[in-house]
Design an enzyme around this catalytic site. Structure first.
Site, PDB file in Angstrom:
ATOM      1  CE  LYS A 120      -5.076  22.296  -0.998  1.00 47.97           C
ATOM      2  NZ  LYS A 120      -4.750  23.887  -1.241  1.00 47.97           N
ATOM      3  CG  ASP A 138      -2.762  24.037  -6.349  1.00 52.25           C
ATOM      4  OD1 ASP A 138      -2.911  23.552  -7.478  1.00 52.25           O
ATOM      5  OD2 ASP A 138      -1.766  24.459  -5.636  1.00 52.25           O
TER       6      ASP A 138
END
Length: 221
Positions: A120, A138
């Site tokens: 991420k 997320d």
């Protein structure tokens, strides 16, 4: 969500916010790496408060090494898990200096070699710092992707891959920003604010939340 609906979904979000950006404050790619690493399980607001003074002193991996772990902790001690994050940031700075000449690499594989940098974080850096079409999934994007029907998936990676396949060309660069901001401020976890959502008619979420006044009247009735 069908192909035409997906295009319209993004078109409306883009119309409302033509130039979306991360809410993390940074001045260069290295500072972004640090900010995103510090933001794990913390708010962007909290990270920004801690890094404003830090980034006045530290602009490069070498300057981070010069500051040292204890010096870094003094700047970020208001952030959750700051002890471990400080260790990771210092280790990452050392790798950047020793293996990458002090420059932030522009590929995911190299970025993921840095302590504290996962998929991420790497995707955020590639998108925000280098303009690549990546999707940093997320908790907000995971929720929005599943709740709306835009990109349902059981895992973060599944949602990311589906977003990559289904997001049309005009919106790929800004997609993860629009989705994060939508999840953060409108499509909230506990009580989504459906009454003010730009894409409510495209959304597959069945339990649409009415305006606060109507909710109260429904309870009384």
């Amino acid at each position: 969500m069908k192909k035409g609906e997906i295009f319209e979904f993004y078109r409306r979000l883009a119309e409302a916010n033509p130039e979306p950006e991360t809410e993390l404050e940074y001045g260069n790619p290295y500072q972004l790496v640090v900010a995103v690493a510090l933001s794990a399980q913390s708010t962007d607001v909290g990270v920004n408060k801690a890094t404003r003074a830090l980034f006045e002193k530290v602009r490069t991996p070498q300057e981070m090494l010069d500051l040292g772990e204890e010096g870094l902790k003094e700047h970020i001690k208001t952030i959750g898990l700051y002890n471990q994050k400080a260790k990771n940031v210092i280790k990452a700075a050392r790798i950047l200096v020793e293996e990458f000449g002090g420059e932030v690499p522009q590929d995911r594989e190299s970025l993921e070699k840095l302590p504290g940098v996962g998929r991420k974080t790497a995707n955020v850096v590639l998108n925000c710092a280098f303009g690549q079409e990546t999707f940093a999934v997320d908790t907000h994007i995971f929720r929005v992707g599943n709740r709306t029907g835009l990109a349902p998936g059981k895992t973060v990676l599944a949602v990311e891959k589906k977003l990559d396949r289904r997001t049309p060309a005009p919106f790929r660069r800004g997609a993860h920003h629009w989705l994060i901001l939508h999840g953060r401020y409108v499509c909230k976890a506990r009580t989504p604010e459906c009454w003010r959502c730009e894409v409510v008619d495209l959304c597959r979420y069945k339990k649409k939340t009415p305006p606060p006044g109507k909710r109260q009247s429904q309870r009384r009735s």
